[in-house]
Design an enzyme around this catalytic site. Structure first.
Site, PDB file in Angstrom:
ATOM      1  N   ASP A  20      16.839  13.067  -2.288  1.00 40.24           N
ATOM      2  CA  ASP A  20      16.965  14.305  -2.706  1.00 40.24           C
ATOM      3  C   ASP A  20      18.837  14.300  -4.100  1.00 40.24           C
ATOM      4  OD1 ASP A  20      14.638  15.309  -2.379  1.00 40.24           O
ATOM      5  OD2 ASP A  20      15.440  15.902  -0.243  1.00 40.24           O
ATOM      6  N   HIS A  50      13.089  19.559   2.228  1.00 39.47           N
ATOM      7  CA  HIS A  50      12.249  18.620   1.614  1.00 39.47           C
ATOM      8  C   HIS A  50      10.536  18.893   0.780  1.00 39.47           C
ATOM      9  CE1 HIS A  50      11.910  14.456   0.007  1.00 39.47           C
ATOM     10  NE2 HIS A  50      10.619  14.236  -0.072  1.00 39.47           N
ATOM     11  N   ALA A 100       6.766   0.171   9.168  1.00 40.11           N
ATOM     12  CA  ALA A 100       7.229  -0.952   8.068  1.00 40.11           C
ATOM     13  C   ALA A 100       6.417  -2.002   7.618  1.00 40.11           C
ATOM     14  CB  ALA A 100       7.221  -2.464   9.134  1.00 40.11           C
TER      15      ALA A 100
HETATM   16  N1  LIG Z   1      12.082  11.876   3.176  1.00 42.23           N
HETATM   17  C1  LIG Z   1      11.369  11.210   1.952  1.00 42.23           C
HETATM   18  O1  LIG Z   1      12.393  11.471   0.888  1.00 42.23           O
HETATM   19  C2  LIG Z   1      10.308  10.583   1.352  1.00 42.23           C
HETATM   20  C3  LIG Z   1      10.346   9.448  -0.073  1.00 42.23           C
HETATM   21  C4  LIG Z   1       9.398  10.027  -0.105  1.00 42.23           C
HETATM   22  C5  LIG Z   1       8.119   9.019   0.379  1.00 42.23           C
HETATM   23  N2  LIG Z   1       7.748  10.370   2.368  1.00 42.23           N
HETATM   24  C6  LIG Z   1       6.519   9.898   2.460  1.00 42.23           C
HETATM   25  O2  LIG Z   1       7.265   8.204   3.268  1.00 42.23           O
HETATM   26  C7  LIG Z   1       5.901   8.041   3.785  1.00 42.23           C
HETATM   27  C8  LIG Z   1       5.557   6.866   3.799  1.00 42.23           C
HETATM   28  O3  LIG Z   1       5.431   6.864   2.424  1.00 42.23           O
HETATM   29  P1  LIG Z   1       4.780   5.387   1.454  1.00 42.23           P
HETATM   30  O4  LIG Z   1       4.367   5.292  -0.035  1.00 42.23           O
HETATM   31  O5  LIG Z   1       4.913   4.233   2.494  1.00 42.23           O
HETATM   32  O6  LIG Z   1       2.777   5.252   2.174  1.00 42.23           O
HETATM   33  P2  LIG Z   1       2.603   4.170   2.656  1.00 42.23           P
HETATM   34  O7  LIG Z   1       0.858   4.885   2.203  1.00 42.23           O
HETATM   35  O8  LIG Z   1       2.350   2.652   1.242  1.00 42.23           O
HETATM   36  O9  LIG Z   1       2.604   3.123   3.942  1.00 42.23           O
HETATM   37  C9  LIG Z   1       2.070   4.002   5.042  1.00 42.23           C
HETATM   38  C10 LIG Z   1       2.380   2.667   6.639  1.00 42.23           C
HETATM   39  O10 LIG Z   1       2.531   3.352   7.100  1.00 42.23           O
HETATM   40  C11 LIG Z   1       1.501   2.569   8.154  1.00 42.23           C
HETATM   41  N3  LIG Z   1       0.649   3.790   9.321  1.00 42.23           N
HETATM   42  C12 LIG Z   1       0.263   4.549   9.267  1.00 42.23           C
HETATM   43  N4  LIG Z   1       0.101   4.827  10.292  1.00 42.23           N
HETATM   44  C13 LIG Z   1       0.839   4.157  11.350  1.00 42.23           C
HETATM   45  C14 LIG Z   1       0.978   4.360  12.559  1.00 42.23           C
HETATM   46  N5  LIG Z   1       0.063   5.333  13.830  1.00 42.23           N
HETATM   47  N6  LIG Z   1       1.732   3.510  13.357  1.00 42.23           N
HETATM   48  C15 LIG Z   1       2.682   3.295  11.803  1.00 42.23           C
HETATM   49  N7  LIG Z   1       2.401   2.590  10.898  1.00 42.23           N
HETATM   50  C16 LIG Z   1       1.608   3.595  10.659  1.00 42.23           C
HETATM   51  C17 LIG Z   1       0.270   1.671   6.941  1.00 42.23           C
HETATM   52  O11 LIG Z   1      -0.338   0.925   7.330  1.00 42.23           O
HETATM   53  C18 LIG Z   1       1.379   2.046   6.237  1.00 42.23           C
HETATM   54  O12 LIG Z   1       1.719   0.775   5.878  1.00 42.23           O
HETATM   55  C19 LIG Z   1       4.548   9.058   3.061  1.00 42.23           C
HETATM   56  O13 LIG Z   1       4.428  10.472   4.345  1.00 42.23           O
HETATM   57  C20 LIG Z   1       5.868   9.758   2.282  1.00 42.23           C
HETATM   58  O14 LIG Z   1       5.046  11.234   1.812  1.00 42.23           O
HETATM   59  C21 LIG Z   1       8.978  10.351   2.241  1.00 42.23           C
HETATM   60  O1  LIG Z   2       7.237  13.890  -3.283  1.00 42.25           O
HETATM   61  C1  LIG Z   2       6.181  11.981  -2.766  1.00 42.25           C
HETATM   62  O2  LIG Z   2       5.310  13.018  -2.368  1.00 42.25           O
HETATM   63  C2  LIG Z   2       7.401  11.435  -1.854  1.00 42.25           C
HETATM   64  C3  LIG Z   2       8.767  12.098  -1.360  1.00 42.25           C
HETATM   65  O3  LIG Z   2       8.689  13.405  -0.763  1.00 42.25           O
HETATM   66  C4  LIG Z   2       9.555  12.479  -2.470  1.00 42.25           C
HETATM   67  O4  LIG Z   2      10.773  13.217  -2.568  1.00 42.25           O
HETATM   68  O5  LIG Z   2       9.619  10.620  -3.800  1.00 42.25           O
END
Ligand SMILES: NC(=O)c1ccc[n+]([C@@H]2O[C@H](COP(=O)([O-])OP(=O)(O)OC[C@H]3O[C@@H](n4cnc5c(N)ncnc54)[C@H](O)[C@@H]3O)[C@@H](O)[C@H]2O)c1
Ligand SMILES: O=C(O)C[C@H](O)C(=O)O
Length: 354
Positions: A191, A218, A50
């Site tokens: 997406d 994805h 979070a």
């Molecule tokens: N599905 C999608 O469409 C999509 C889109 C964007 C990003 N993402 C993915 O979402 C993830 C997070 O992205 P972000 O930009 O928020 O990254 P970020 O680094 O800003 O935030 C991630 C958070 O996870 C926390 N974290 C790490 N290990 C943890 C654990 N064991 N338990 C709880 N929290 C933990 C970190 O402390 C941090 O606050 C990445 O893997 C990214 O690739 C997915």
């Molecule tokens: O592209 C990434 O790594 C983050 C996420 O999966 C996205 O589609 O934006």
């Protein structure tokens, strides 16, 4: 009687603020329980990760959701600050913060919906699969907590690579004997959000009027926008189809490059995750006709997981819709998508089963 109850509630609220916002002891929980009794009816939602780039705006958006009565914010760093901040919003949900692995079980107990954006994001030059090494273990341990503390919760998995983390979660739940494929949903809404936006730009209409099914997975070529099934009905030139397909498939990379090392999509992702979570909550409430795309256990293709439109209900993804008629271009793209997806799914499964 009522006056006494009101007086103790007020004293509890005041005394809670005499203590520093420590998340170590039970004072926080006592305070929250006291407030929760007066909280709005609704669902209990936890966000794991979070305090991150997605987690923070997602926490804000879920605090604004009137279907949420209790919001648990868990992270391994900085969750006290995010919790204190979000908790001052004058909306119905009661917010509680949880910091570090020792508090994971308290964060998860009793939850109806768990949203997982925990894990590292990409930097320029990386693929989503490059995140596997670190994020696979994070997702595994969080899902072990879910299996133990809220096995009936709907799980929205955001952490990348989604094509592998969803199979990892499924294997963890299978091992624990709690697996219900309907309740495990990989979040591919971004997406769809991107496809709607880019198609609307080409058509010169409002993106809120557009609905593009995006199927497959994805990551790169596994992301397959079905441009022949866009609503409202429309047609595209072959150049437009190439442009739109590539733009949707590379939308994540577009943001990663623009952020130049400062992470990947966070704001549009929080928007997409909040939209998907809201659809899940409306499904849980029993609303009819809630349909979203999601990466789920599926028999639509020969692969064990695949993203298509699903109908969300009281028990999660209650119906998985078939692909519908595809063009030759889409059939060729589907073959490429399936080839890459098969490897990513297998990688996730064998991570847990090794
Ligand atoms: N599905 C999608 O469409 C999509 C889109 C964007 C990003 N993402 C993915 O979402 C993830 C997070 O992205 P972000 O930009 O928020 O990254 P970020 O680094 O800003 O935030 C991630 C958070 O996870 C926390 N974290 C790490 N290990 C943890 C654990 N064991 N338990 C709880 N929290 C933990 C970190 O402390 C941090 O606050 C990445 O893997 C990214 O690739 C997915
Ligand atoms: O592209 C990434 O790594 C983050 C996420 O999966 C996205 O589609 O934006």
């Amino acid at each position: 009687m009522e006056q006494n109850a009101e007086a103790s509630r007020r004293i509890a609220t005041l005394s809670a603020h005499l203590y520093p916002p420590s998340f170590q002891g039970s004072s926080l929980l006592r305070r929250s329980n006291c407030r929760a009794k007066g909280g709005a009816p609704g669902f209990k939602v936890a966000i794991l990760g979070a305090a991150g780039g997605i987690g923070q705006p997602l926490s804000l958006l879920m605090k604004m959701n009137p279907l949420v009565s209790v919001l648990h914010l868990y992270d391994v760093v900085n969750s006290p600050g995010v919790t204190a901040d979000v908790s001052h919003m004058d909306t119905g949900a009661v917010v509680r913060g949880f910091l570090g692995a020792k508090q994971l079980e308290n964060a998860l107990t009793g939850m109806d919906l768990v949203i997982i954006p925990a894990g590292i994001p990409r930097k320029p030059g990386m693929t989503r699969d490059d995140l596997f090494k670190i994020n696979a273990g994070i997702v595994q341990s969080l899902c072990e907590g879910i299996a133990k503390c809220c096995p009936g919760a709907i799980v929205n998995l955001i952490s990348n690579p989604v094509n592998s983390t969803v199979p990892i979660a499924a294997e963890v739940f299978k091992k624990a004997g709690t697996y219900d494929p309907k309740r495990l949903l990989g979040v591919t809404t971004l997406d769809v959000v991107r496809a709607n936006t880019f198609v609307a730009e080409v058509l010169g209409i409002d993106p809120r009027e557009v609905d593009v099914p995006v199927v497959g997975g994805h990551s790169g070529v596994t992301i397959l926008p079905l441009l022949s099934q866009v609503k409202p009905a429309c047609s595209f030139t072959s150049e437009e189809i190439d442009y739109l397909t590539n733009r949707v498939q590379n939308g994540g990379t577009e943001v990663v490059e623009a952020k130049a090392g400062a992470g990947s999509a966070t704001l549009s992702m929080a928007f997409a995750a909040a939209k998907f979570a809201d659809a899940c909550l409306r499904g849980l409430r029993g609303d009819a006709g809630i349909v979203e795309c999601s990466f789920v256990a599926s028999q639509v293709t020969e692969l064990p997981f695949f993203a298509t439109k699903v109908r969300l209900g009281r028990s999660g993804a209650e119906e998985i819709f078939p692909l519908g008629p595809l063009t030759e271009y889409e059939r060729a793209s589907l073959a490429k998508a399936k080839q890459e997806l098969a490897g990513s799914i297998e990688k996730g499964v064998s991570f847990v089963c090794k």
